[in-house]
Design a protein around this motif. Structure first.
Motif, PDB file in Angstrom:
ATOM      1  N   UNK A  44       0.852  -1.175   0.000  1.00  0.00           N
ATOM      2  CA  UNK A  44       0.000   0.000   0.000  1.00  0.00           C
ATOM      3  C   UNK A  44       0.898   1.238   0.000  1.00  0.00           C
ATOM      4  N   UNK A  45       0.735   2.056  -1.036  1.00  0.00           N
ATOM      5  CA  UNK A  45       1.551   3.272  -1.150  1.00  0.00           C
ATOM      6  C   UNK A  45       0.660   4.489  -1.078  1.00  0.00           C
ATOM      7  N   UNK A  46       0.996   5.439  -0.209  1.00  0.00           N
ATOM      8  CA  UNK A  46       0.172   6.645  -0.084  1.00  0.00           C
ATOM      9  C   UNK A  46       0.699   7.745  -1.003  1.00  0.00           C
ATOM     10  N   UNK A  47       0.040   8.890  -0.968  1.00  0.00           N
ATOM     11  CA  UNK A  47       0.382   9.984  -1.882  1.00  0.00           C
ATOM     12  C   UNK A  47       1.780  10.544  -1.617  1.00  0.00           C
ATOM     13  N   UNK A  48       2.273  10.362  -0.390  1.00  0.00           N
ATOM     14  CA  UNK A  48       3.606  10.878  -0.053  1.00  0.00           C
ATOM     15  C   UNK A  48       4.718   9.912  -0.446  1.00  0.00           C
ATOM     16  N   UNK A  49       4.342   8.739  -0.968  1.00  0.00           N
ATOM     17  CA  UNK A  49       5.335   7.771  -1.385  1.00  0.00           C
ATOM     18  C   UNK A  49       5.725   6.762  -0.323  1.00  0.00           C
ATOM     19  N   UNK A  50       5.115   6.859   0.877  1.00  0.00           N
ATOM     20  CA  UNK A  50       5.366   5.865   1.915  1.00  0.00           C
ATOM     21  C   UNK A  50       4.750   4.522   1.510  1.00  0.00           C
ATOM     22  N   UNK A  51       5.402   3.433   1.865  1.00  0.00           N
ATOM     23  CA  UNK A  51       4.938   2.103   1.463  1.00  0.00           C
ATOM     24  C   UNK A  51       4.794   1.223   2.705  1.00  0.00           C
ATOM     25  N   UNK A  52       3.629   0.570   2.826  1.00  0.00           N
ATOM     26  CA  UNK A  52       3.387  -0.331   3.951  1.00  0.00           C
ATOM     27  C   UNK A  52       3.002  -1.718   3.450  1.00  0.00           C
ATOM     28  N   UNK A  53       3.630  -2.732   4.049  1.00  0.00           N
ATOM     29  CA  UNK A  53       3.154  -4.111   3.933  1.00  0.00           C
ATOM     30  C   UNK A  53       2.826  -4.564   5.354  1.00  0.00           C
ATOM     31  N   UNK A  54       1.569  -4.888   5.571  1.00  0.00           N
ATOM     32  CA  UNK A  54       1.040  -5.144   6.913  1.00  0.00           C
ATOM     33  C   UNK A  54       0.465  -6.554   6.970  1.00  0.00           C
ATOM     34  N   UNK A  55       1.078  -7.405   7.771  1.00  0.00           N
ATOM     35  CA  UNK A  55       0.588  -8.759   7.989  1.00  0.00           C
ATOM     36  C   UNK A  55       0.106  -8.824   9.435  1.00  0.00           C
ATOM     37  N   UNK A  56      -1.110  -8.367   9.662  1.00  0.00           N
ATOM     38  CA  UNK A  56      -1.597  -8.315  11.035  1.00  0.00           C
ATOM     39  C   UNK A  56      -3.084  -8.092  11.118  1.00  0.00           C
ATOM     40  N   UNK A  57      -3.572  -8.072  12.352  1.00  0.00           N
ATOM     41  CA  UNK A  57      -4.971  -7.795  12.646  1.00  0.00           C
ATOM     42  C   UNK A  57      -5.040  -6.873  13.856  1.00  0.00           C
ATOM     43  N   UNK A  58      -5.821  -5.806  13.749  1.00  0.00           N
ATOM     44  CA  UNK A  58      -6.027  -4.903  14.877  1.00  0.00           C
ATOM     45  C   UNK A  58      -7.308  -5.319  15.594  1.00  0.00           C
ATOM     46  N   UNK A  59      -7.158  -5.864  16.789  1.00  0.00           N
ATOM     47  CA  UNK A  59      -8.314  -6.279  17.580  1.00  0.00           C
ATOM     48  C   UNK A  59      -8.650  -5.285  18.688  1.00  0.00           C
ATOM     49  N   UNK A  60      -7.833  -4.261  18.841  1.00  0.00           N
ATOM     50  CA  UNK A  60      -8.076  -3.260  19.871  1.00  0.00           C
ATOM     51  C   UNK A  60      -6.905  -2.305  19.954  1.00  0.00           C
ATOM     52  N   UNK A  61      -7.037  -1.311  20.829  1.00  0.00           N
ATOM     53  CA  UNK A  61      -5.954  -0.352  21.048  1.00  0.00           C
ATOM     54  C   UNK A  61      -6.041   0.877  20.186  1.00  0.00           C
TER      55      UNK A  61
END
Length: 608
Positions: A65-82
């Motif tokens: 996932x690349x945003x407009x600023x050029x940052x790139x994320x690959x996220x292998x996870x689940x947010x269950x809280x916090x």
């Protein structure tokens, strides 16, 4: 969940990617695949990203996932809280937005420490040319690394290829000791990779941290604990180290048994502790079975007779409690799949009827039955017997639910074939006899391919569930292993507490990365309710004698608090079944050399 792959190339050398790794990653994420790469402006380095997504929540979001600023994320996870992620939102998008808004390292650490749930990630921060990566506190998601010094290539991946009988491998698991940052521009200038470590707060003064890192860092790379002294706050509280004033003597002949376990619940204080555990564990299960897209891994809609949730199921107390709690939160019209694996026993020799009668009379319950002589099927291993008994208890508790008891029967020939083709690569870089046994058993169980019995007729069945609940974490926190009894008998409560502290500290390197790779190979996601942050927080807050009483007999004293919870939930015989390791309950250990030790290196994990 997804399979993620990243490479940082510090030279102009050309090299061919391992096609096997790509295939493994694609199986982890069958719903979308995408690659992204870019060179530095001055061509001093090159970054490659590849991600393969298993769609679990919100809109399907392509990765990397690349945003407009050029940052790139690959996220292998689940947010269950916090942090807040609405049901219609995708957590990858939310996490990327929040990471991109961080102005400094402290804000990045604060964000990651707030997340409740499993994660492994790679984040490229374009403005500063920083690469961030790491795993959650318990290491519930796999992440491996290596560095090829000859061609100056640093690689991160969810899964790699194993070792051939002739070759070597440099792959290691990224240790779940904190979050790492690489100054990519500095790496390009120096021609080598250095990691800056931001350790979990619990590890800041741990003298073994440096030693652990030295053994884990890829050959040719360097690391240092960040000079600012920053750390990432642990999402769980420290373990209660209290020791009872009065010494407790071991009493294996105690009259306490499953039949009178309820007597503990006469105490109002004990009942409150039990109900609190049931409450936090129930909420942990709820978080993990809700907000699922009602589609199978191939993106086709599930029919009314297909399940979205499955449980690795032996009929033991850990899996029985997960089944009872899942039953409370999964709509009653949806089935729940109970995955029960058995490895084929050798055909039993016929024995004289007199001897069989003597054995039957000697056996008062299914735990003590001599399976090898009384089985009607070569797949009637101990976990199959207790699994069927557990199924009956669940059916009695909720006869309206369709419980799909999936009998997964594995022959030696199929075990050998799939170990060579797939499992040896998934278990890697772990390599012991125990890793082989557990890795193979979990892989076949998670595949969910077997038979179910309907109207006394067995029919082929393959589980459609994308989420698999597993009971790992219960024994480690509630003194469920035989080694806990040994430590208690030798060193009392003080020794037992030290053993339990060590269990959680090493669970990432001993179990969870391996299990994530093995289960994820089927395009399914492992979820661990017993390692939910709120569950761990509650159990860590209790003194050890509230969780277990190892002065009591086997089948009662270990995991006593969980056994009382089972009774409170209406369970019967399953509440007092002694602990039985998966490799013995499924009988996979009987298929191999009986003289092996669990810690021995396993040559069967080498591929031809």
């Amino acid at each position: 969940m997804c399979g993620i792959f990243f490479q940082l190339t510090l030279s102009a050398a050309q090299f061919e990617k391992d096609k096997r790794i790509y295939e493994f990653l694609k199986r982890r994420g069958p719903n979308s695949s995408r690659e992204l790469s870019f060179p530095a402006v001055d061509l001093s380095y090159h970054c490659s990203f590849s991600a393969h997504v298993l769609h679990m929540r919100g809109l399907l979001t392509l990765q990397p996932f690349q945003d407009d600023a050029g940052n790139v994320l690959m996220w292998n996870g689940e947010v269950f809280g916090g942090i807040s992620v609405m049901p219609e939102e995708n957590d990858t998008t939310v996490i990327c937005q929040k990471l991109s808004s961080c102005k400094n390292s402290l804000e990045v650490l604060a964000l990651l420490s707030a997340i409740q749930g499993p994660w492994a990630f790679v984040f490229y921060q374009k403005a500063e040319d920083y690469l961030w990566f790491g795993r959650d506190l318990f290491g519930r998601r796999s992440l491996l690394w290596k560095y090829d010094a000859e061609i100056s290539v640093f690689t991160l991946t969810s899964v790699a290829a194993g070792i051939s009988a002739l070759g070597q491998s440099d792959w290691k698991e990224v240790p779940a000791v904190g979050v790492f940052k690489v100054d990519v521009k500095a790496a390009a200038q120096s021609g080598s990779v250095s990691f800056e470590l931001f350790p979990w707060a619990r590890n800041v003064i741990n003298p073994s941290l440096s030693e652990m890192m030295v053994n884990s860092v890829p050959s040719g790379c360097n690391f240092e604990i960040n000079r600012a002294g920053l750390s990432i706050t642990s999402p769980v509280c420290p373990l209660n180290m209290s020791i009872p004033e009065k010494k407790v003597e071991v009493n294996p002949s105690s009259q306490v048994s499953g039949g009178n376990l309820e007597e503990f619940l006469i105490s109002k204080e004990k009942t409150e502790v039990v109900n609190r555990l049931i409450g936090v564990l129930s909420e942990a299960v709820r978080r993990r079975v809700h907000s699922l897209p009602f589609v199978a891994k191939d993106n086709l809609p599930l029919s009314s007779g297909q399940a979205s949730i499955a449980i690795l199921f032996s009929g033991g107390i850990d899996s029985m409690i997960l089944a009872v709690l899942a039953d409370k939160h999964v709509p009653v019209h949806q089935p729940i799949d109970l995955l029960n694996v058995a490895f084929k026993l050798k055909e039993p020799k016929k024995q004289p009827e007199k001897k069989l009668k003597k054995q039957r009379n000697k056996s008062n319950n299914s735990e003590t039955v001599q399976v090898s002589s009384l089985s009607s099927s070569p797949f009637d291993v101990p976990d199959r017997i207790t699994g069927k008994a557990g199924l009956k208890e669940l059916q009695d508790l909720n006869p309206e639910r369709q419980w799909n008891f999936v009998e997964i029967n594995i022959t030696r020939e199929e075990l050998q074939q799939m170990r060579q083709e797939r499992i040896c690569h998934l278990v890697h870089p772990l390599d012991t006899v125990l890793d082989d046994s557990i890795g193979c058993a979990v892989w076949f169980a998670a595949r969910g391919k077997g038979v179910i019995t309907e109207e006394e007729e067995q029919k082929p069945f393959t589980s459609s569930a994308k989420v698999i609940l597993t009971g790992i974490g219960a024994d480690e926190q509630l003194a469920g292993y035989s080694r806990h009894r040994v430590r208690f008998s030798m060193s009392g409560h003080e020794g037992l507490i030290q053993e339990l502290a060590m269990e959680l500290a090493r669970i990432s390197s001993r179990n969870l990365g391996r299990d994530d790779r093995v289960i994820g190979d089927h395009g399914k996601e492992a979820r661990f309710p017993y390692l939910d942050e709120e569950v761990v927080n509650y159990l860590n807050s209790l003194p050890v004698w509230e969780k277990a009483d190892l002065s009591l007999p086997r089948g009662v004293g270990e995991k006593l608090l969980l056994r009382l919870s089972a009774k409170q939930l209406g369970l019967g015989q399953s509440a007092v079944l002694p602990k039985r390791a998966m490799q013995f309950g499924s009988r996979i250990a009987k298929m191999e050399d009986g003289h092996e030790k669990a810690s021995d290196k396993c040559t069967r994990l080498l591929y031809d």
